[in-house]
Structure formats: structure tokens, C-alpha cells
Motif scaffolding. Sequence first.
Motif, PDB file in Angstrom:
ATOM      1  N   PHE A 253      37.312  11.919   7.606  1.00 15.22           N
ATOM      2  CA  PHE A 253      36.918  12.829   6.533  1.00 15.22           C
ATOM      3  C   PHE A 253      35.599  13.513   6.902  1.00 15.22           C
ATOM      4  N   ILE A 254      35.545  14.844   6.740  1.00 19.20           N
ATOM      5  CA  ILE A 254      34.352  15.625   7.069  1.00 19.20           C
ATOM      6  C   ILE A 254      33.896  16.319   5.781  1.00 19.20           C
ATOM      7  N   PRO A 255      32.932  15.758   5.051  1.00 23.23           N
ATOM      8  CA  PRO A 255      32.546  16.312   3.745  1.00 23.23           C
ATOM      9  C   PRO A 255      31.957  17.715   3.861  1.00 23.23           C
ATOM     10  N   GLY A 256      32.557  18.666   3.153  1.00 23.37           N
ATOM     11  CA  GLY A 256      32.052  20.034   3.181  1.00 23.37           C
ATOM     12  C   GLY A 256      32.408  20.788   4.436  1.00 23.37           C
ATOM     13  N   GLY A 257      33.321  20.245   5.251  1.00 19.68           N
ATOM     14  CA  GLY A 257      33.619  20.831   6.561  1.00 19.68           C
ATOM     15  C   GLY A 257      34.678  21.908   6.574  1.00 19.68           C
ATOM     16  N   GLY A 258      35.160  22.318   5.400  1.00 23.82           N
ATOM     17  CA  GLY A 258      36.154  23.382   5.366  1.00 23.82           C
ATOM     18  C   GLY A 258      37.457  22.967   6.038  1.00 23.82           C
ATOM     19  N   LEU A 259      37.980  23.837   6.898  1.00 24.82           N
ATOM     20  CA  LEU A 259      39.254  23.580   7.567  1.00 24.82           C
ATOM     21  C   LEU A 259      39.101  22.841   8.891  1.00 24.82           C
ATOM     22  N   THR A 260      37.899  22.359   9.181  1.00 24.33           N
ATOM     23  CA  THR A 260      37.658  21.691  10.465  1.00 24.33           C
ATOM     24  C   THR A 260      38.615  20.526  10.673  1.00 24.33           C
ATOM     25  N   ARG A 261      38.775  19.699   9.653  1.00 22.64           N
ATOM     26  CA  ARG A 261      39.632  18.520   9.797  1.00 22.64           C
ATOM     27  C   ARG A 261      41.084  18.917  10.019  1.00 22.64           C
ATOM     28  N   ARG A 262      41.531  19.943   9.324  1.00 25.66           N
ATOM     29  CA  ARG A 262      42.908  20.409   9.524  1.00 25.66           C
ATOM     30  C   ARG A 262      43.123  20.882  10.956  1.00 25.66           C
ATOM     31  N   MET A 263      42.156  21.606  11.480  1.00 27.80           N
ATOM     32  CA  MET A 263      42.285  22.103  12.850  1.00 27.80           C
ATOM     33  C   MET A 263      42.319  20.955  13.848  1.00 27.80           C
ATOM     34  N   LEU A 264      41.411  19.994  13.677  1.00 24.36           N
ATOM     35  CA  LEU A 264      41.374  18.849  14.581  1.00 24.36           C
ATOM     36  C   LEU A 264      42.648  18.017  14.468  1.00 24.36           C
ATOM     37  N   SER A 265      43.171  17.904  13.244  1.00 30.00           N
ATOM     38  CA  SER A 265      44.377  17.116  13.025  1.00 30.00           C
ATOM     39  C   SER A 265      45.624  17.790  13.598  1.00 30.00           C
ATOM     40  N   SER A 266      45.556  19.099  13.794  1.00 32.46           N
ATOM     41  CA  SER A 266      46.718  19.824  14.331  1.00 32.46           C
ATOM     42  C   SER A 266      46.866  19.647  15.840  1.00 32.46           C
ATOM     43  N   ILE A 267      45.872  19.055  16.472  1.00 38.50           N
ATOM     44  CA  ILE A 267      45.888  18.878  17.926  1.00 38.50           C
ATOM     45  C   ILE A 267      46.710  17.642  18.282  1.00 38.50           C
ATOM     46  N   GLY A 268      47.839  17.886  18.954  1.00 36.92           N
ATOM     47  CA  GLY A 268      48.736  16.802  19.324  1.00 36.92           C
ATOM     48  C   GLY A 268      48.712  16.522  20.816  1.00 36.92           C
ATOM     49  N   PRO A 269      49.596  15.646  21.287  1.00 35.18           N
ATOM     50  CA  PRO A 269      49.631  15.264  22.710  1.00 35.18           C
ATOM     51  C   PRO A 269      49.885  16.429  23.654  1.00 35.18           C
ATOM     52  N   GLU A 270      50.539  17.489  23.143  1.00 33.33           N
ATOM     53  CA  GLU A 270      50.858  18.640  24.001  1.00 33.33           C
ATOM     54  C   GLU A 270      49.682  19.594  24.169  1.00 33.33           C
ATOM     55  N   TRP A 271      48.591  19.366  23.455  1.00 32.32           N
ATOM     56  CA  TRP A 271      47.428  20.242  23.497  1.00 32.32           C
ATOM     57  C   TRP A 271      46.725  20.130  24.849  1.00 32.32           C
ATOM     58  N   LYS A 272      46.466  21.249  25.501  1.00 32.48           N
ATOM     59  CA  LYS A 272      45.931  21.248  26.863  1.00 32.48           C
ATOM     60  C   LYS A 272      44.483  21.720  26.969  1.00 32.48           C
ATOM     61  N   ILE A 273      43.889  22.096  25.852  1.00 35.85           N
ATOM     62  CA  ILE A 273      42.543  22.672  25.889  1.00 35.85           C
ATOM     63  C   ILE A 273      41.513  21.643  25.425  1.00 35.85           C
ATOM     64  N   PRO A 274      40.552  21.279  26.279  1.00 32.89           N
ATOM     65  CA  PRO A 274      39.506  20.328  25.862  1.00 32.89           C
ATOM     66  C   PRO A 274      38.790  20.816  24.611  1.00 32.89           C
ATOM     67  N   THR A 275      38.671  19.942  23.617  1.00 24.50           N
ATOM     68  CA  THR A 275      38.171  20.351  22.298  1.00 24.50           C
ATOM     69  C   THR A 275      37.027  19.456  21.848  1.00 24.50           C
ATOM     70  N   LEU A 276      36.024  20.093  21.274  1.00 24.28           N
ATOM     71  CA  LEU A 276      34.828  19.404  20.789  1.00 24.28           C
ATOM     72  C   LEU A 276      34.428  20.001  19.450  1.00 24.28           C
ATOM     73  N   ALA A 277      34.062  19.155  18.497  1.00 26.82           N
ATOM     74  CA  ALA A 277      33.532  19.624  17.213  1.00 26.82           C
ATOM     75  C   ALA A 277      32.052  19.253  17.121  1.00 26.82           C
ATOM     76  N   ILE A 278      31.221  20.236  16.794  1.00 24.46           N
ATOM     77  CA  ILE A 278      29.801  20.009  16.547  1.00 24.46           C
ATOM     78  C   ILE A 278      29.593  20.062  15.030  1.00 24.46           C
ATOM     79  N   LEU A 279      29.132  18.969  14.460  1.00 19.79           N
ATOM     80  CA  LEU A 279      28.980  18.831  13.014  1.00 19.79           C
ATOM     81  C   LEU A 279      27.502  18.700  12.671  1.00 19.79           C
ATOM     82  N   GLN A 280      27.078  19.418  11.618  1.00 17.16           N
ATOM     83  CA  GLN A 280      25.660  19.426  11.256  1.00 17.16           C
ATOM     84  C   GLN A 280      25.504  19.234   9.755  1.00 17.16           C
TER      85      GLN A 280
END
Length: 263
Positions: free
Chosen positions: A186-213
Motif C-alpha cells: 500500500f502506497i498512501p497518497g500515491g495515486g496510480l503508482t500501485r496499480r502500475m507496479l502491480s500490472s508488471i508481470g513475469p513477461e515484463w522486460k523493462i527494469p523498473t524502479l519507483a522513487i517514493l517521497q
Amino acid sequence: MFIPLQILSSPVDFSTKILILPSISKGNVPQLACDLLIASLNLHHVGYLDSKRLVPVVGGRERGERGVSTPIEVFSSRESPITVVLQRSPVLKAYKGDFVKEIMDWIKTANFKSLVLLAGMDTTSRTDSQMQSPYYYYTPPSSPSLPSEISNNLDILPVYQPAPLPDYLQTEAAKAKEGEGDSVPFIPGGGLTRRMLSSIGPEWKIPTLAILQFVMEGDNRGDSGMQVALLNRLLQLQIQSIKEPESWKQGLFGSTHDGSLFG
């Protein structure tokens, strides 16, 4: 989803670029940080993203350029290692799922080198254990390993570990998890960040990083400047001085009030 500008002499190659993607979230710090990145690195407007899922808005262009600004645009340059998405209006409530799918599909099709998501979090949800830093990072479980030029610098940030939620938020948290993967916290106040991160499955090929402040609502120019300074160090952008866009001088908080209005 991506519509390139017709004046471009050649197609935009995103395969060597790190995509900076802001989330409409607490304090709008990610949007302000992207404004600073565009101004500081002199990034150019290269195209639009289809905005039918967003609240429709238009405005003037930066630097006296012809045309109008639209809800979501893409900025890049040949010299810079990053491409920036600038989102100016929120996603319509009924189309959040569609928007996330479409933008993640575009990122995959464009074959970006890496993806960096930016999000603000609600400071009122911060716990004692999270007082060591306002910044945290999170990598989704299915993401490929980050390139060494990024991962070698991550030791400056703690990993995001959410605190246990109080009982009165449990129901709300359960609702927030509907339709999303339970592995992303859970990311409080994070908008759609969690949805985007949750959409990343095993087939995802792009290294992904979230910076939270952690931030609060208000004048967040200072917070956005610190976020850019962090990105400058983390991604080795070689920004010598952070520049504010000209539009901030007139449009960030609106025009000055006429004192005669108050007698």
C-alpha cells in the motif's frame, strides 16, 4: 498511444532512454520535478500521449512556442539519457484501469531502457521507523534487474517497507487492493503508482524502479527540487544547476491578488 510531432525529422528512438513517469499523487511533487527536469536539461517536446482517459485541459506552451499544451506530453533530447512524461491532469475515475494498461503497453512497445516511477506519499501516514529519510525506493518483484549504473547508487536510499495499517484503515486498504496484485505494498497518497507496479508481470522486460517521497500539500517547489537533486545523483544526469521553468513565475500559483479587493 504515442503521437509524435509532425515536425520531427526522424522517428524518436526510446530504446536507449530511461523513462521518468510521474504519478498524480500527494503534493504534485512528481509533476513539479518533471517541470524542473525539462527546464534544467533543456528537453524538447517530441509528442503527445492519447489523453482521452484524462480530464481535458489545454494551456499555453512554455518558452513562447506556438500551439497549446495538452494533458499528457512527452519530452526528450538526443543528448539526455532520459525521456520525461509530463502529465498535467488526473485520470478520469472510470478509466483508471484503461489508462494504466495503455501507458504500460506503450512503455513496453517503445522498449525503454528502464522505467522510473515518481510518486508522493502522505506524510501523515509516516511512522517512527520511516523518519530516517523522506525518500524510499521500491522495485516490483517481477522487474528485471536494474542496470548497474542505477543499482550501484541505490544504497543512498532505504527500501520502502510499509508500516502495518491501523484497524480503521483495513477496510479501505482491502478496497484499494481489489483488482491489483497483493505483492505490491500500500502506497498512501500515491495515486496510480500501485496499480502500475502491480500490472508488471513475469513477461515484463523493462527494469523498473519507483522513487517514493513523503510530502505534504502546499508550496512543494522545495520538495521537487530535492527530488530532482536525488534523481541527478541516482541517474547521473550531470545537472549543474536546477532551473525553474518560466511558467512557474506566472502560472504556478496564479496571478498576484489586487490589494484593493480587500479594502
